[in-house]
Design an enzyme around this catalytic site. Structure first.
Site, PDB file in Angstrom:
ATOM      1  N   ASP A  25       2.876   0.229  11.124  1.00 15.74           N
ATOM      2  CA  ASP A  25       2.879   0.013   9.676  1.00 15.74           C
ATOM      3  C   ASP A  25       1.506  -0.235   9.054  1.00 15.74           C
ATOM      4  O   ASP A  25       1.425  -0.627   7.892  1.00 15.74           O
ATOM      5  CB  ASP A  25       3.796  -1.166   9.297  1.00 15.74           C
ATOM      6  CG  ASP A  25       5.201  -0.692   8.983  1.00 15.74           C
ATOM      7  OD1 ASP A  25       5.417   0.538   9.013  1.00 15.74           O
ATOM      8  OD2 ASP A  25       6.071  -1.537   8.710  1.00 15.74           O
ATOM      9  N   LYS A  54      -1.188   4.587   9.435  1.00 16.38           N
ATOM     10  CA  LYS A  54      -1.750   5.742  10.148  1.00 16.38           C
ATOM     11  C   LYS A  54      -1.223   7.060   9.573  1.00 16.38           C
ATOM     12  O   LYS A  54      -1.981   7.982   9.330  1.00 16.38           O
ATOM     13  CB  LYS A  54      -1.391   5.663  11.650  1.00 16.38           C
ATOM     14  CG  LYS A  54      -1.935   4.419  12.331  1.00 16.38           C
ATOM     15  CD  LYS A  54      -1.510   4.320  13.767  1.00 16.38           C
ATOM     16  CE  LYS A  54      -0.016   4.068  13.943  1.00 16.38           C
ATOM     17  NZ  LYS A  54       0.458   2.770  13.423  1.00 16.38           N
ATOM     18  N   THR A  55       0.100   7.123   9.365  1.00 24.07           N
ATOM     19  CA  THR A  55       0.679   8.374   8.857  1.00 24.07           C
ATOM     20  C   THR A  55       0.254   8.608   7.410  1.00 24.07           C
ATOM     21  O   THR A  55      -0.063   9.731   7.017  1.00 24.07           O
ATOM     22  CB  THR A  55       2.218   8.325   8.996  1.00 24.07           C
ATOM     23  OG1 THR A  55       2.529   8.044  10.360  1.00 24.07           O
ATOM     24  CG2 THR A  55       2.864   9.629   8.602  1.00 24.07           C
ATOM     25  N   HIS A  82       4.389   1.962  17.355  1.00 30.36           N
ATOM     26  CA  HIS A  82       5.313   1.011  17.956  1.00 30.36           C
ATOM     27  C   HIS A  82       5.151   0.971  19.469  1.00 30.36           C
ATOM     28  O   HIS A  82       5.020   2.010  20.128  1.00 30.36           O
ATOM     29  CB  HIS A  82       6.748   1.418  17.593  1.00 30.36           C
ATOM     30  CG  HIS A  82       7.742   0.356  17.871  1.00 30.36           C
ATOM     31  ND1 HIS A  82       8.167   0.087  19.137  1.00 30.36           N
ATOM     32  CD2 HIS A  82       8.377  -0.508  17.052  1.00 30.36           C
ATOM     33  CE1 HIS A  82       9.041  -0.922  19.084  1.00 30.36           C
ATOM     34  NE2 HIS A  82       9.167  -1.284  17.812  1.00 30.36           N
TER      35      HIS A  82
HETATM   36  N1  LIG Z   1      -0.268  -1.213  -0.442  1.00 26.63           N
HETATM   37  C1  LIG Z   1      -0.534  -0.267   0.444  1.00 26.63           C
HETATM   38  N2  LIG Z   1       0.448   0.189   1.245  1.00 26.63           N
HETATM   39  C2  LIG Z   1       0.138   1.141   2.139  1.00 26.63           C
HETATM   40  C3  LIG Z   1      -1.168   1.684   2.259  1.00 26.63           C
HETATM   41  N3  LIG Z   1      -1.154   2.623   3.234  1.00 26.63           N
HETATM   42  C4  LIG Z   1       0.102   2.668   3.717  1.00 26.63           C
HETATM   43  N4  LIG Z   1       0.885   1.787   3.040  1.00 26.63           N
HETATM   44  C5  LIG Z   1       2.312   1.532   3.259  1.00 26.63           C
HETATM   45  O1  LIG Z   1       2.495   0.923   4.535  1.00 26.63           O
HETATM   46  C6  LIG Z   1       3.724   1.370   5.114  1.00 26.63           C
HETATM   47  C7  LIG Z   1       3.471   1.904   6.480  1.00 26.63           C
HETATM   48  O2  LIG Z   1       2.685   3.066   6.393  1.00 26.63           O
HETATM   49  P1  LIG Z   1       2.713   4.187   7.530  1.00 26.63           P
HETATM   50  O3  LIG Z   1       1.696   5.214   7.131  1.00 26.63           O
HETATM   51  O4  LIG Z   1       4.094   4.646   7.795  1.00 26.63           O
HETATM   52  O5  LIG Z   1       2.213   3.325   8.752  1.00 26.63           O
HETATM   53  P2  LIG Z   1       2.064   3.798  10.267  1.00 26.63           P
HETATM   54  O6  LIG Z   1       0.877   3.074  10.801  1.00 26.63           O
HETATM   55  O7  LIG Z   1       2.051   5.280  10.350  1.00 26.63           O
HETATM   56  O8  LIG Z   1       3.385   3.217  10.912  1.00 26.63           O
HETATM   57  P3  LIG Z   1       4.056   3.611  12.324  1.00 26.63           P
HETATM   58  O9  LIG Z   1       3.902   5.075  12.512  1.00 26.63           O
HETATM   59  O10 LIG Z   1       5.483   3.205  12.190  1.00 26.63           O
HETATM   60  O11 LIG Z   1       3.315   2.813  13.324  1.00 26.63           O
HETATM   61  C8  LIG Z   1       4.311   2.392   4.147  1.00 26.63           C
HETATM   62  O12 LIG Z   1       5.254   1.762   3.339  1.00 26.63           O
HETATM   63  C9  LIG Z   1       3.109   2.832   3.325  1.00 26.63           C
HETATM   64  O13 LIG Z   1       3.458   3.264   2.014  1.00 26.63           O
HETATM   65  C10 LIG Z   1      -2.187   1.191   1.373  1.00 26.63           C
HETATM   66  O14 LIG Z   1      -3.336   1.594   1.384  1.00 26.63           O
HETATM   67  N5  LIG Z   1      -1.801   0.215   0.514  1.00 26.63           N
HETATM   68 MG   LIG Z   2       3.309   6.572  11.456  1.00 26.68          MG
END
Ligand SMILES: Nc1nc2c(ncn2[C@@H]2O[C@H](COP(=O)(O)OP(=O)(O)OP(=O)(O)O)[C@@H](O)[C@H]2O)c(=O)[nH]1
Ligand SMILES: [Mg+2]
Length: 449
Positions: A38, A41-42, A107
């Site tokens: 979270d 990264k994506t 994860h």
């Molecule tokens: N406020 C804010 N939220 C963000 C930002 N970047 C990502 N998010 C939020 O953080 C959450 C997780 O983002 P992801 O891109 O899914 O995170 P991840 O690291 O890919 O997560 P996993 O693949 O599950 O490990 C989402 O709800 C995004 O909208 C940012 O710069 N600011």
């Molecule tokens: Mg991701």
């Protein structure tokens, strides 16, 4: 007639380069995002492709395709569980280089996929949410990055829209210390602070779009052009295979060394099997090409090979050049509890899932007679016995994992003789070892932590 690799998720995420000519114009680099669940990264992966595609829209030769968050994270099981469970590959292009980008899952349950995805990276972008700072998987991914030999790390401090400037500075200090702790050059590692979400949503350009452009500039300038072993002997670890009725089997992987050419006689080696084959077509970025070289992700069409013959981790190599071993000498390091490893020592015949290159197989640690135990924090010489012979080279790294954590990491130092001879000193026969490698024994080993 061309074959298409669209049906594989791996390549369906890969944008097209327009021709083989284009692909040789710029150096190519493999990068990817790592970091805690979270942390964004994506979102960052989607933001990079979206912004670069928009900026380069008027440049017809630029190959970046905008990928939405859903494009990258779209497999149904991911949607259902809200987490990424596969490493996903996208492509983007700056004025200096083409990049294949891997969005690694965050994860801990899916760390296996991260090991396989990150293995191909020339550099990693460590994503750290400013609102959280370092978290357990920030540490674990850095440790794995170290183990699999990623030399260049760039840190993207994300979600700066949620915190004040002072917090961002503190997070930066904390992560620089962490990088030093894991043997990276924390003091000189480039940091880019921004908000991937703002970039993707097209708001607050100073922390949004500008931070993405800064990140791309840092990638171009900080990460040197990877040196590929183009002149070496062909070595292509295979990730997957599928069949095209009437044409043959397509094997997919990233070439580690050498060149693969149409018409070439090759050999498939690994998982205790071996088979000769002829390359009848080579495809890069979904285009048929006469040959492909080290660093490129390819689909290789093989005649007369059944797709189920090919298993992940098998190697496509020139005839007689890849050797598979079931026993080898290794130097291991047992991770401490603080590093996320075991609290108890590793004992003789310790069996766990062993990861190396892109393969996973059960492996057994055979301690030397003068070392009855390997304590957390210890380094020692051991022999490793694999359930099936695999291709492993001197200097190749591997790690063993229990349920949810890496317990030890090691490097292959030399071939060992036949395993009968190896095992005779331990007073048990290969048959006893085979029966030792049952699921029940493995779970027992796990519960001993
Ligand atoms: N406020 C804010 N939220 C963000 C930002 N970047 C990502 N998010 C939020 O953080 C959450 C997780 O983002 P992801 O891109 O899914 O995170 P991840 O690291 O890919 O997560 P996993 O693949 O599950 O490990 C989402 O709800 C995004 O909208 C940012 O710069 N600011
Ligand atoms: Mg991701």
């Amino acid at each position: 007639m061309r074959f298409s690799v669209n049906c594989l998720r791996y390549n369906s995420r890969t944008t097209n380069l327009k021709s083989q000519k284009d692909r040789s114009l710029k150096p190519h680099c493999n990068v990817g995002t790592i970091g805690h669940i979270d942390h964004g990264k994506t979102t960052l992966s989607a933001a990079i492709t979206t912004i670069l595609a928009r900026i380069n829209a008027s440049d017809k030769s630029n190959t970046t395709l905008a990928m939405s968050y859903e494009d990258i994270d779209k497999a149904p099981d991911e949607k259902a569980r809200g987490i990424t469970i596969n490493a996903c590959h996208v492509n983007f292009e700056t004025s200096r280089r083409t990049y294949a980008h891997t969005d690694c899952p965050g994860h801990i349950d899916y760390i296996k996929n991260m090991i396989c995805g990150a293995n191909q990276m020339d550099a990693a972008i460590l994503v750290v949410a400013a609102s959280d700072g370092q978290m357990p998987q920030t540490r674990e991914h850095l440790l794995l990055a170290r183990q699999i030999g990623i030399k260049h790390i760039i840190v993207y401090v994300n979600k700066v829209d949620l915190v004040d400037e002072e917090t961002v500075e503190l997070v930066e200090l904390e992560i620089r210390d962490l990088l030093n702790e894991f043997g990276f050059e924390g003091d000189s590692t480039p940091f880019v602070c921004g908000s991937a979400k703002c970039a993707l949503d097209g708001v607050n350009p100073e922390i949004g779009e500008e931070s993405i452009l800064e990140l791309c500039k840092v990638l171009d300038e900080y990460v040197p052009d990877p040196i590929r072993d183009i002149d070496g002997t062909l070595f292509l670890p295979l990730e997957a295979a599928f069949s095209i009725p009437g044409r043959g089997t397509v094997a997919i992987g990233t070439i580690e060394a050498g060149t693969v050419t149409k018409g070439q006689q090759v050999e498939l080696v690994g998982h205790g099997r071996q088979m000769k084959a002829t390359v009848s077509d080579v495809q890069v970025f979904k285009r048929s090409v006469p040959s492909a070289q080290a660093g490129e992700n390819v689909g290789v069409l093989l005649k007369g090979v059944k797709p189920n013959f090919i298993e992940r981790g098998m190697v496509l190599a020139e005839k007689g050049t890849a050797k598979q071993l079931d026993t080898f000498h290794a130097q291991i390091y047992v991770l401490t509890g603080r590093e996320g490893g075991r609290k108890k020592p590793v004992t003789n015949k310790y069996i766990q899932q062993t990861f190396s290159s892109i393969w996973t197989i059960n492996g057994c640690v055979l301690l030397n007679e003068d070392t009855p135990l390997a304590m957390p924090g210890d380094t020692c010489s051991v022999r490793i016995w694999l359930r099936k012979p695999m291709v492993i080279k001197q200097g190749q790294r591997f790690s063993m994992r229990e349920n949810q954590f890496t317990s030890l990491t090691g490097v292959m130092t030399a071939e060992a003789e036949s395993h009968e001879e190896q095992l005779s000193g331990f007073n048990y026969t290969p048959l006893a070892v085979s029966s030792f490698l049952t699921e029940a024994q493995i779970s027992k080993g796990r519960s001993s932590k």
